[in-house]
Design an enzyme around this catalytic site. Structure first.
Site, PDB file in Angstrom:
ATOM      1  N   HIS A  56       0.875  -1.174   0.000  1.00 39.46           N
ATOM      2  CA  HIS A  56       0.000   0.000   0.000  1.00 39.46           C
ATOM      3  C   HIS A  56       0.911   1.223   0.000  1.00 39.46           C
ATOM      4  CE1 HIS A  56      -3.091   2.848   0.727  1.00 39.46           C
ATOM      5  NE2 HIS A  56      -3.058   2.867   2.043  1.00 39.46           N
ATOM      6  N   GLU A  95     -32.595  -8.093   5.560  1.00 35.62           N
ATOM      7  CA  GLU A  95     -32.881  -7.183   4.458  1.00 35.62           C
ATOM      8  C   GLU A  95     -31.769  -6.170   4.206  1.00 35.62           C
ATOM      9  OE1 GLU A  95     -35.206  -7.431   2.308  1.00 35.62           O
ATOM     10  OE2 GLU A  95     -36.305  -9.040   3.286  1.00 35.62           O
TER      11      GLU A  95
END
Length: 340
Positions: free
Chosen positions: A109, A228
Site C-alpha cells: 500500500h 434485508e
C-alpha cells in the site's frame, strides 16, 4: 487516461531467481504474499518479532521465520505488509539499516511512501505490489487457480529494472492471472483511501447500519432488518461483481429495479456526493494521514472507542445468532484467525 495492464505472459518470474524475498508481517496480506510466492517457486522468508503470535502460524506452513532485521539483511527484496501505523517504526528500526544499493523495498500500500513518512537510502529501488482485495481473498483465489487484480507502481528505480521485478512479484502472488495494472503511488494511495472511507468500508457499513436501525426503530423484527439490510448485501454485490450494476438490475425484480432507480438517488444525493468530495479533499491535503498518525501516536484512544462501539451494536448480536442457523457459512472460510 489509459492504463497499462499486464498478465502472466508479460511478466518474467525468472527475475526473482536467485533472489530472496522477505515478507515483513504475517497478517491478512503478509500470509497471502508469503504462501503464494512460495507456491510460485520463489525463495521466501518471513520477518516477525520473536514474540509475535504469527510465528507459529508461519512455521506451521513450513516457512522460515527470522526477525525483521535479519530478514532485511538477508533479502534482496523486502516487502512491508505490516499495518500502516506500525510500518514507519519497523522500517526505521529494523529494515533501513539492512538495505544496501540494489535492494528493493516493496510495499503493499502506498500510504507511507506517498506521504513521505518512509524514505529510502540512495541506490535502493522502491516498488508497490497492491492486490485489490483482502489478503484472505488473494490466497483463496490463488489456491483455486485464479488471481486478484494487482496494482504496481515504481517509486525509485536506480537499478533500471524495478518495473520488471514488480511485475514478477505481482505475477508470483497471482496478480497476473487477473491483470496487473500499472499506476503510481499518489493515485493508488488516494483512490484506495477514498474507496475505503466513502464506499467500501465507511459508506457501505454506515448505510447498512442506518438501514437496520430505521427498520428496528419502526417496529420491525431485528432479524428481518438484519436479513434485508445486511445479509442480502452479498447477494447484490455478487451480481455486480459478476457483470456490473446493469447485470444486477437485470437479475432483480422490476419492483426492486424501479425502487433502485427512483429511491436510491434520494439516499445518496448531491449533498452526499459533496461530503464525499470533502473526504477526498482531506486525503489529498494530507489532513487524514496526519490525523491517523497522531491518533496512533496517542495510543489509539478514539480508534479503540469507535471500534468497541461498533462491536457492541445490536446488529452484531442478531447477526451472530442468524449466522449460527446457517452452519454452511463456516465452511471454507476466508478468515480463520487460528491460521491467518
Amino acid at each position: 487516461m489509459a492504463v497499462n495492464i499486464y498478465y502472466d505472459k508479460d511478466a518474467d518470474l525468472g527475475r526473482l531467481d536467485g533472489k530472496t524475498v522477505a515478507v515483513i508481517g504475517y497478517g491478512s496480506q503478509g500470509h497471502a504474499h508469503s504462501l503464494n510466492l512460495r507456491d510460485s517457486g520463489v525463495s521466501v522468508i518471513v520477518g516477525l518479532r520473536k514474540d509475535s503470535s504469527s510465528v507459529a502460524k508461519a512455521e506451521a506452513e513450513g516457512l522460515r521465520v527470522v526477525t525483521p532485521a535479519e530478514a532485511a539483511r538477508e533479502a534482496d527484496v523486502v516487502m512491508l505488509t505490516v499495518p500502516d501505523e506500525l510500518a514507519v517504526d519497523i522500517y526505521k528500526g529494523d529494515i533501513e539499516p539492512g538495505l544496501v544499493p540494489g535492494n528493493c523495498l516493496a510495499v503493499a500500500h502506498g500510504f507511507n511512501i506517498h506521504f513521505g513518512t518512509i524514505r529510502v537510502p540512495d541506490g535502493v529501488n522502491v516498488f508497490m505490489a497492491a492486490p485489490k482485495g483482502p489478503g484472505h481473498t488473494v490466497r483463496g483465489h490463488y489456491q483455486e487457480g485464479r488471481g486478484v487484480p494487482t496494482l504496481i507502481a515504481v517509486g525509485a528505480d536506480p537499478s533500471g529494472d524495478t518495473k520488471e521485478i514488480a511485475l514478477a512479484y505481482a505475477s508470483g502472488i497471482g496478480g497476473g492471472r487477473a491483470g496487473i495494472i500499472e499506476t503510481n503511488f499518489r493515485e493508488e494511495t488516494e483512490t484506495d483511501l477514498f474507496g475505503e472511507q466513502a464506499v467500501l468500508c465507511g459508506g457501505l457499513t454506515a448505510l447498512m447500519q442506518a438501514g437496520y436501525e430505521t427498520l428496528v426503530e419502526a417496529g420491525y423484527a431485528p432479524e428481518m432488518a438484519y436479513f434485508e439490510c445486511i445479509h442480502e448485501v452479498k447477494l447484490i454485490v455478487d451480481l455486480i461483481y459478476e457483470g456490473g450494476i446493469a447485470n444486477m438490475r437485470y437479475s432483480v425484480s422490476n419492483t426492486a429495479e424501479y425502487g433502485d432507480l427512483t429511491r436510491g438517488p434520494r439516499v445518496v444525493d448531491a449533498e452526499t456526493k459533496a461530503r464525499m468530495k470533502a473526504i477526498l479533499g482531506e486525503i489529498q491535503s494530507g489532513q487524514f494521514p496526519r490525523e491517523f498518525i497522531l491518533e496512533n501516536k496517542a495510543g489509539q484512544p478514539s480508534f479503540n472507542a469507535l471500534r468497541r462501539r461498533g462491536e457492541e451494536h445490536p446488529l452484531e448480536e442478531v447477526g451472530a445468532k442468524l449466522r449460527g442457523l446457517m452452519p454452511w457459512l463456516q465452511e471454507n472460510r476466508l478468515v480463520d484467525r487460528s491460521k491467518n
